[in-house]
Motif scaffolding. Structure first.
Motif, PDB file in Angstrom:
ATOM      1  N   ALA A 177       0.826  -1.205   0.000  1.00 37.78           N
ATOM      2  CA  ALA A 177       0.000   0.000   0.000  1.00 37.78           C
ATOM      3  C   ALA A 177       0.863   1.258   0.000  1.00 37.78           C
ATOM      4  O   ALA A 177       0.582   2.229  -0.722  1.00 37.78           O
ATOM      5  N   LEU A 178       1.923   1.247   0.790  1.00 35.46           N
ATOM      6  CA  LEU A 178       2.828   2.407   0.831  1.00 35.46           C
ATOM      7  C   LEU A 178       3.560   2.578  -0.497  1.00 35.46           C
ATOM      8  O   LEU A 178       3.753   3.698  -0.975  1.00 35.46           O
ATOM      9  N   ILE A 179       3.974   1.457  -1.084  1.00 35.66           N
ATOM     10  CA  ILE A 179       4.648   1.528  -2.387  1.00 35.66           C
ATOM     11  C   ILE A 179       3.691   2.075  -3.440  1.00 35.66           C
ATOM     12  O   ILE A 179       4.069   2.922  -4.263  1.00 35.66           O
ATOM     13  N   ALA A 180       2.450   1.595  -3.438  1.00 36.85           N
ATOM     14  CA  ALA A 180       1.458   2.090  -4.388  1.00 36.85           C
ATOM     15  C   ALA A 180       1.222   3.583  -4.198  1.00 36.85           C
ATOM     16  O   ALA A 180       1.134   4.348  -5.169  1.00 36.85           O
ATOM     17  N   LEU A 181       1.146   4.019  -2.947  1.00 35.36           N
ATOM     18  CA  LEU A 181       0.952   5.444  -2.654  1.00 35.36           C
ATOM     19  C   LEU A 181       2.118   6.265  -3.181  1.00 35.36           C
ATOM     20  O   LEU A 181       1.930   7.328  -3.794  1.00 35.36           O
ATOM     21  N   ALA A 182       3.340   5.776  -2.949  1.00 33.67           N
ATOM     22  CA  ALA A 182       4.530   6.481  -3.456  1.00 33.67           C
ATOM     23  C   ALA A 182       4.485   6.584  -4.971  1.00 33.67           C
ATOM     24  O   ALA A 182       4.757   7.645  -5.548  1.00 33.67           O
ATOM     25  N   GLY A 183       4.136   5.473  -5.647  1.00 39.38           N
ATOM     26  CA  GLY A 183       4.071   5.481  -7.106  1.00 39.38           C
ATOM     27  C   GLY A 183       3.050   6.470  -7.624  1.00 39.38           C
ATOM     28  O   GLY A 183       3.307   7.209  -8.591  1.00 39.38           O
ATOM     29  N   LEU A 184       1.881   6.523  -6.995  1.00 41.71           N
ATOM     30  CA  LEU A 184       0.837   7.440  -7.443  1.00 41.71           C
ATOM     31  C   LEU A 184       1.222   8.898  -7.205  1.00 41.71           C
ATOM     32  O   LEU A 184       0.957   9.765  -8.049  1.00 41.71           O
ATOM     33  N   ILE A 185       1.853   9.173  -6.064  1.00 43.58           N
ATOM     34  CA  ILE A 185       2.297  10.545  -5.788  1.00 43.58           C
ATOM     35  C   ILE A 185       3.368  10.966  -6.790  1.00 43.58           C
ATOM     36  O   ILE A 185       3.342  12.074  -7.339  1.00 43.58           O
ATOM     37  N   TRP A 186       4.335  10.073  -7.054  1.00 41.84           N
ATOM     38  CA  TRP A 186       5.370  10.390  -8.047  1.00 41.84           C
ATOM     39  C   TRP A 186       4.756  10.610  -9.413  1.00 41.84           C
ATOM     40  O   TRP A 186       5.178  11.515 -10.148  1.00 41.84           O
ATOM     41  N   ALA A 187       3.788   9.765  -9.795  1.00 43.34           N
ATOM     42  CA  ALA A 187       3.145   9.926 -11.099  1.00 43.34           C
ATOM     43  C   ALA A 187       2.481  11.298 -11.204  1.00 43.34           C
ATOM     44  O   ALA A 187       2.618  11.992 -12.221  1.00 43.34           O
ATOM     45  N   TYR A 188       1.785  11.694 -10.147  1.00 43.22           N
ATOM     46  CA  TYR A 188       1.144  13.018 -10.140  1.00 43.22           C
ATOM     47  C   TYR A 188       2.189  14.127 -10.259  1.00 43.22           C
ATOM     48  O   TYR A 188       2.027  15.069 -11.044  1.00 43.22           O
ATOM     49  N   GLN A 189       3.272  14.017  -9.458  1.00 37.65           N
ATOM     50  CA  GLN A 189       4.314  15.051  -9.507  1.00 37.65           C
ATOM     51  C   GLN A 189       4.958  15.126 -10.884  1.00 37.65           C
ATOM     52  O   GLN A 189       5.211  16.228 -11.398  1.00 37.65           O
ATOM     53  N   ARG A 190       5.224  13.984 -11.495  1.00 36.90           N
ATOM     54  CA  ARG A 190       5.925  13.972 -12.781  1.00 36.90           C
ATOM     55  C   ARG A 190       5.021  14.424 -13.923  1.00 36.90           C
ATOM     56  O   ARG A 190       5.491  15.029 -14.899  1.00 36.90           O
ATOM     57  N   LEU A 191       3.730  14.119 -13.814  1.00 38.03           N
ATOM     58  CA  LEU A 191       2.788  14.607 -14.833  1.00 38.03           C
ATOM     59  C   LEU A 191       2.535  16.098 -14.675  1.00 38.03           C
ATOM     60  O   LEU A 191       2.342  16.820 -15.647  1.00 38.03           O
ATOM     61  N   ALA A 192       2.558  16.564 -13.410  1.00 33.87           N
ATOM     62  CA  ALA A 192       2.311  17.986 -13.164  1.00 33.87           C
ATOM     63  C   ALA A 192       3.493  18.838 -13.575  1.00 33.87           C
ATOM     64  O   ALA A 192       3.342  20.028 -13.812  1.00 33.87           O
TER      65      ALA A 192
END
Length: 390
Positions: free
Chosen positions: A375-390
């Protein structure tokens, strides 16, 4: 809810602390030192310093972005340059042989971390020092030492008469570079051997040294710097601790990223980082989410790993692009880098086994390690995806 053992609680707390730290960490800002030498003595030495370098923890410190830098007063910019000069004077030692230690008179300006002009508001700002000089007659060598006491790596790069030197060592604190042979380049000797012959005579073991230099660079690119790749490998491990699923997934991941890394490094394929980096982040989340909802190893999992592995290979290639590969040692450098990456991945798997092998109850292991960590890994991946897309 069943009670957990003290050791299991400690392990769970460790995972939480580890992944919360990984989530906000950044890559370590290396310090490139470039020497450009011409027959006749014309010389330019450049260096790039990220303000994160003098933080207590360069990995955790945020970059100075242009949107903040533009608000700096003249006094604040002067203070930034003062800290830059102090860092260089304290932690770097430059030597011209047989003269001895020298202190280049750098002229500083501010550029983007990519080496390009500052354009975007989100560009990371670094200070670039440039020193143009003419080496005097009798100079035979040039080297750099990274003095102990700091927490980043120094990359020693050189060009002689337009030809990149094949060795590009990464110097950790306390290490010295090899001595670059400058015989025949001084102002009083303009008709001496060409760059090719100078490079050849300087190091009888250049091929092996290139392999080792890039092996170390590949290892550190993943461990500790490649946080997204570390989380992906941990996501593979968390599906199952059985050797077959782990080895099959890691082998598939290795084959896939090795192929695209080689093709990208050779210039045969090129995908913008703006596309690759968000997909890497999403791949981390996808693997972790599957661990939670589909815990069984299947052939479909292997297909996913192969696809995502090829994307990660493009990510490795972008990291390798920061450290130019000498063309006459291309295969050795690429092989060394890839071996270093694989060694780091195996180290991550080994550490994961070490920290979890004592949990014999698979139900508790899944409930208190696999699901929370995934769950923590998934959260990290989603946050990074948002940051990199933004």
């Amino acid at each position: 809810m069943p009670r957990t053992t003290p050791l299991l609680r400690i392990a769970l707390f460790g995972f939480l602390a580890l992944f919360s730290g990984l989530l906000w960490a950044h890559s370590i800002p290396d310090v490139p030192v470039r020497g450009i030498f011409q027959t006749g003595g014309e010389t330019e030495i450049t260096i790039e310093i990220n303000p994160r370098n003098w933080s207590e923890s360069p990995k955790m410190a945020p970059s100075l972005e242009q949107k903040e830098f533009l608000t700096y007063t003249k006094a604040q910019r002067e203070e930034l340059l003062k800290q830059t000069r102090a860092w260089v004077a304290t932690y770097l030692e430059f030597t011209l042989e047989p003269i001895g230690r020298i202190q280049p008179d750098f002229t500083y300006d501010f550029i983007a971390e990519t080496g390009k002009p500052l354009l975007s508001m989100t560009d990371a700002v670094v200070a670039r020092g440039r020193w143009k000089t003419k080496i005097p007659a009798g100079v035979t060598g040039w080297k750099v030492r990274s003095l102990p006491g700091h927490k980043v790596a120094v990359v020693f790069m050189n060009t002689i008469n337009g030809q990149e030197h094949p060795r590009v060592p990464v110097l950790f604190p306390g290490e010295s570079s090899f001595t670059l042979d400058l015989t025949g380049l001084a102002a009083a000797q303009p008709t001496q051997p060409t760059a090719g012959s100078i490079s050849a005579q300087h190091d009888e073991h250049g091929g092996w040294n290139t392999f080792v230099d890039f092996l170390r660079y590949g290892f550190t690119h993943v461990l500790p710097e490649g946080l997204d790749h570390i989380l992906f490998v941990l996501g593979l491990f968390l599906l199952s601790r059985s050797w077959k699923p782990v080895l099959t997934q890691v082998t598939a991941f290795t084959l896939a990223h090795s192929l695209t890394l080689g093709l990208a490094a050779a210039g045969m394929i090129k995908v913008p980082a703006s596309i690759v980096e968000p997909i890497i982040a999403l791949s981390i989340a996808a693997i972790a989410i599957e661990n939670i909802f589909h815990p069984e190893y299947t052939r479909w999992r292997l297909v996913i790993v192969l696809i995502f592995g090829s994307i990660h290979g493009l990510g490795f290639a972008s990291g390798l692009a920061e450290k130019p590969i000498p063309q006459d040692s291309f295969l050795l450098a690429l092989t060394g880098f890839n071996v270093g990456v694989e060694a780091a991945q195996l180290a991550v798997i080994g550490l994961a086994f070490t920290f979890t092998f004592w949990i014999k109850d698979e139900t508790k292991y899944r409930r208190f390690v696999v699901i929370p960590a995934s769950a923590l890994i998934a959260l990290a991946g989603l946050i990074w995806a948002y940051q990199r897309l933004a």
